[in-house]
Design a protein around this motif. Structure first.
Motif, short mmCIF file in Angstrom:
data_model
loop_
_atom_site.label_atom_id
_atom_site.label_comp_id
_atom_site.label_asym_id
_atom_site.label_seq_id
_atom_site.Cartn_x
_atom_site.Cartn_y
_atom_site.Cartn_z
N ASP A 3 0.85 -1.18 0.00
CA ASP A 3 0.00 0.00 0.00
C ASP A 3 0.89 1.23 0.00
N ILE A 240 -10.73 -3.00 -3.97
CA ILE A 240 -9.46 -3.01 -4.71
C ILE A 240 -9.73 -3.25 -6.20
N ILE A 287 -10.83 4.06 -1.40
CA ILE A 287 -10.56 2.63 -1.21
C ILE A 287 -11.28 2.09 0.02
#
Length: 373
Positions: A3, A240, A287
């Motif tokens: 990430d 995602i 997200i």
């Protein structure tokens, strides 16, 4: 894949990433885009595309360094897919689904399966596709029934890309007793239990070789199972996928902007890039918020349509000629309204196009009652 994102949602490119980033841009600009009209016309992706992608190490971009990947952060993976989509939508759409299988293999507890397939998928010696849309609706279209030593899968996979291109297919199904999502990797050719395959002629990205697939008593043993997760855990990872699919329309915006620059409309190209940057930031920020993410994804798809329309207007009469860049990009922008979509996203787009709503949701606001799953 870690990430990792930069300021304002922009990918952070380190010195180590730069050679790969240059290679991606070169492939998009010098290999994929010059051939994109022929790919669109013939409905076939040349083998040389896959060779170039493999030689650049792009089949393994989602893999960690421990298994031969480049160790890119999530932001770099997103940026790479977006650049590839700016070159050839059919190639990028087929190739991007490979990464889901790489991620599954890299994280599986099935060590034997990982050892057998992961290295070859990272290098591209084995190309992979996915069939998971059958588990999204309720009731599901794809079911799994537990048998001794494995599972029996039956159902319908409505949209499977890469048929005849990929070597293996990751099929997801819901356990008919627990509703867990079971994913197994099977050969994509001559597989008993894949009862029927119907080609789907697409208005764009037809070279992705997309089919509808019927599965009837496909038996997979436990050695082929890459994951088994609860339905809640499965849906928890879907943001995602929505973010990755958001690269497709923004890749088209990149190409439209570049063509507008070349045609003497630099101001229009710059404006489109600025709008895309704002949407990209919203996608990254969304997200953890499915509603916000779908809102931004809808705006990205609408921007692709508007970018293609801008190019059509700028090119004038030649844009009406079948096979022109503007004509092809307009069809491809339409494709991104629906492909890899969700019912909630479709509802948002219907509302936006019918009302002219700018689609900017205030912080803490809702999206017109549209949920995020």
């Amino acid at each position: 894949m870690t990430d990792d994102s930069g300021a304002a949602g922009q990918p952070r490119v380190t010195d180590g990433d730069e050679p790969l980033r240059r290679a991606v841009q070169r492939i998009a600009d010098e290999i994929l885009f010059p051939a994109s009209a022929d790919v669109d016309r013939t409905g076939s992706i040349p083998a040389s595309h896959w060779t170039a992608i493999a030689d650049a190490g792009l089949f393994g971009i989602a893999a960690p360094t421990t298994v031969g990947g480049p160790g890119l952060g999530f932001a770099q993976v997103v940026d790479t897919i977006e650049v590839m989509a700016s070159g050839c939508l059919a190639t990028a759409f087929t190739w991007m689904q490979h990464h889901g299988v790489v991620i599954s293999l890299a994280g599986t507890d099935n060590v034997t399966l990982r050892d057998r397939l992961l290295a070859d998928t990272v290098t591209g010696r084995v190309r992979a596709g996915v069939a998971y849309a059958g588990v999204v609706p309720t009731p599901p279209r794809m079911r799994a029934h537990r048998i001794d030593g494995g599972w029996r899968l039956s159902g319908h996979a409505p949209f499977v890309s890469g048929w005849g291109i990929v070597d293996v297919l990751q099929i997801s199904a819901r356990d008919d007793e627990t509703d867990d999502v079971v994913a197994a990797i099977v050969p994509a050719r001559d597989q008993p239990g894949i009862a029927a395959v119907t080609p789907l002629p697409l208005i764009a990205a037809d070279a992705s070789a997309t089919v509808a697939m019927e599965v009837d008593d496909l038996v997979v043993d436990d050695a082929q199972v890459v994951s088994r997760v609860s339905l809640d855990d499965f849906f928890a990872t879907q943001n995602i996928g929505v973010r990755l699919n958001g690269t497709l329309p923004l890749g088209l915006v990149r190409r439209c902007a570049a063509l507008l620059d070349r045609g003497g409309h630099a101001h229009a190209g710059r404006t489109l890039r600025e709008r895309a940057s704002a949407i990209r930031t919203r996608l990254d920020a969304g997200i953890a918020d499915a509603d916000a993410l779908l809102d931004a994804r809808a705006e990205g798809a609408r921007l692709a349509v508007e970018a293609a329309a801008t190019l059509v207007a700028a090119d004038g009469g030649r844009a009406l000629i079948a096979g022109s860049d503007a004509e092809r990009l307009a069809r491809q922008a339409t494709f991104t309204l629906v492909a890899a979509s969700r019912p909630q996203l479709k509802d948002l787009l219907v509302e936006r196009f019918s009302t002219g709503d700018a689609g900017v949701t205030p912080p803490g606001g809702d999206t017109g009652g549209v949920g995020g799953r």
